[in-house]
Design a protein around this motif. Structure first.
Motif, PDB file in Angstrom:
ATOM      1  N   ALA A  45       0.843  -1.201   0.000  1.00 13.23           N
ATOM      2  CA  ALA A  45       0.000   0.000   0.000  1.00 13.23           C
ATOM      3  C   ALA A  45       0.877   1.249   0.000  1.00 13.23           C
ATOM      4  O   ALA A  45       1.714   1.429   0.878  1.00 13.23           O
ATOM      5  N   ARG A  46       0.678   2.083  -1.006  1.00  9.78           N
ATOM      6  CA  ARG A  46       1.426   3.340  -1.133  1.00  9.78           C
ATOM      7  C   ARG A  46       0.520   4.552  -0.900  1.00  9.78           C
ATOM      8  O   ARG A  46       0.977   5.597  -0.464  1.00  9.78           O
ATOM      9  N   ASP A  47      -0.738   4.414  -1.254  1.00  8.10           N
ATOM     10  CA  ASP A  47      -1.726   5.481  -1.104  1.00  8.10           C
ATOM     11  C   ASP A  47      -2.992   4.879  -0.510  1.00  8.10           C
ATOM     12  O   ASP A  47      -3.239   3.676  -0.657  1.00  8.10           O
ATOM     13  N   ALA A  48      -3.803   5.715   0.129  1.00 10.76           N
ATOM     14  CA  ALA A  48      -5.021   5.219   0.776  1.00 10.76           C
ATOM     15  C   ALA A  48      -5.934   4.505  -0.213  1.00 10.76           C
ATOM     16  O   ALA A  48      -6.613   3.541   0.146  1.00 10.76           O
ATOM     17  N   GLY A  85       4.290  10.933   1.893  1.00  5.19           N
ATOM     18  CA  GLY A  85       4.900   9.816   1.191  1.00  5.19           C
ATOM     19  C   GLY A  85       5.932  10.200   0.154  1.00  5.19           C
ATOM     20  O   GLY A  85       6.272   9.395  -0.706  1.00  5.19           O
ATOM     21  N   ASN A  86       6.450  11.413   0.215  1.00  3.83           N
ATOM     22  CA  ASN A  86       7.447  11.824  -0.760  1.00  3.83           C
ATOM     23  C   ASN A  86       8.806  11.180  -0.508  1.00  3.83           C
ATOM     24  O   ASN A  86       9.562  10.958  -1.449  1.00  3.83           O
ATOM     25  N   GLN A  87       9.132  10.890   0.738  1.00  5.16           N
ATOM     26  CA  GLN A  87      10.411  10.266   1.050  1.00  5.16           C
ATOM     27  C   GLN A  87      10.254   8.800   1.431  1.00  5.16           C
ATOM     28  O   GLN A  87      11.176   8.016   1.233  1.00  5.16           O
ATOM     29  N   VAL A  88       9.127   8.437   2.006  1.00 10.37           N
ATOM     30  CA  VAL A  88       8.814   7.047   2.345  1.00 10.37           C
ATOM     31  C   VAL A  88       7.529   6.699   1.601  1.00 10.37           C
ATOM     32  O   VAL A  88       6.469   7.227   1.928  1.00 10.37           O
ATOM     33  N   ALA A  89       7.647   5.825   0.620  1.00 10.79           N
ATOM     34  CA  ALA A  89       6.490   5.513  -0.233  1.00 10.79           C
ATOM     35  C   ALA A  89       5.421   4.702   0.487  1.00 10.79           C
ATOM     36  O   ALA A  89       4.243   4.798   0.152  1.00 10.79           O
ATOM     37  N   LEU A  91       2.505   3.601   2.640  1.00 10.06           N
ATOM     38  CA  LEU A  91       1.408   4.395   3.175  1.00 10.06           C
ATOM     39  C   LEU A  91       1.565   4.579   4.678  1.00 10.06           C
ATOM     40  O   LEU A  91       1.698   3.607   5.425  1.00 10.06           O
ATOM     41  N   HIS A  92       1.581   5.824   5.100  1.00  9.24           N
ATOM     42  CA  HIS A  92       1.618   6.162   6.523  1.00  9.24           C
ATOM     43  C   HIS A  92       0.982   7.536   6.687  1.00  9.24           C
ATOM     44  O   HIS A  92       1.096   8.399   5.830  1.00  9.24           O
TER      45      HIS A  92
END
Length: 141
Positions: A45-48, A85-89, A91-92
């Motif tokens: 998961a990278r985006d919601a 998420g620009n530096q850590v892809a 999802l957080h």
């Protein structure tokens, strides 16, 4: 099936606090801010929008519960919630208690000085304060 692995940058920058039904709760190791992250334990998961409809709703429910607990535990002037998420892809979602006069006020916390690592006592204290304000269903067992 791929299992969940926490991004190495998040492992380096944060303390583990708890696992909610969907998300891992982390605390940023920066004594200047009460700064928590929710990381859905969903591989890839990278985006919601990468989450199922059920997990998408659960993410925002857990985020709202965390915000309410932060408001109770830390009485901030404002809560900042963001997913960059620009530096850590991976999802957080960042949840930051902000105060007038804090180290970055009124600017965003990113890029404002170097992090100040927390000592063990401070990290445990912030975790306990937050946990005591969380709904019972989310408290660590």
């Amino acid at each position: 099936m791929t299992s969940f692995v926490l991004d190495s940058q998040l492992q380096q920058d944060c303390f583990w606090v708890s696992d909610f039904p969907l998300c891992r709760l982390l605390m940023m190791n920066d004594a200047r801010f009460r700064w928590f992250l929710l990381v859905p334990r969903v591989p890839g998961a990278r985006d919601a929008i990468d989450l199922s409809a059920y997990d998408y709703r659960r993410l925002w429910d857990e985020s709202a519960d965390l915000c309410r607990a932060m408001r109770i535990a830390f009485t901030p002037h404002k809560l900042n919630v963001a997913a960059l998420g620009n530096q850590v892809a991976q999802l957080h979602i960042h949840h930051i208690a902000r105060y007038q006069g804090d180290a970055a006020w009124p600017r965003p916390v990113w890029g404002n000085g170097a992090p100040e690592p927390m000592d063990d006592h401070t990290s445990r204290q912030h975790s306990k304060e937050l946990e005591s304000a969380l709904p019972m269903r989310l408290r660590a067992r």
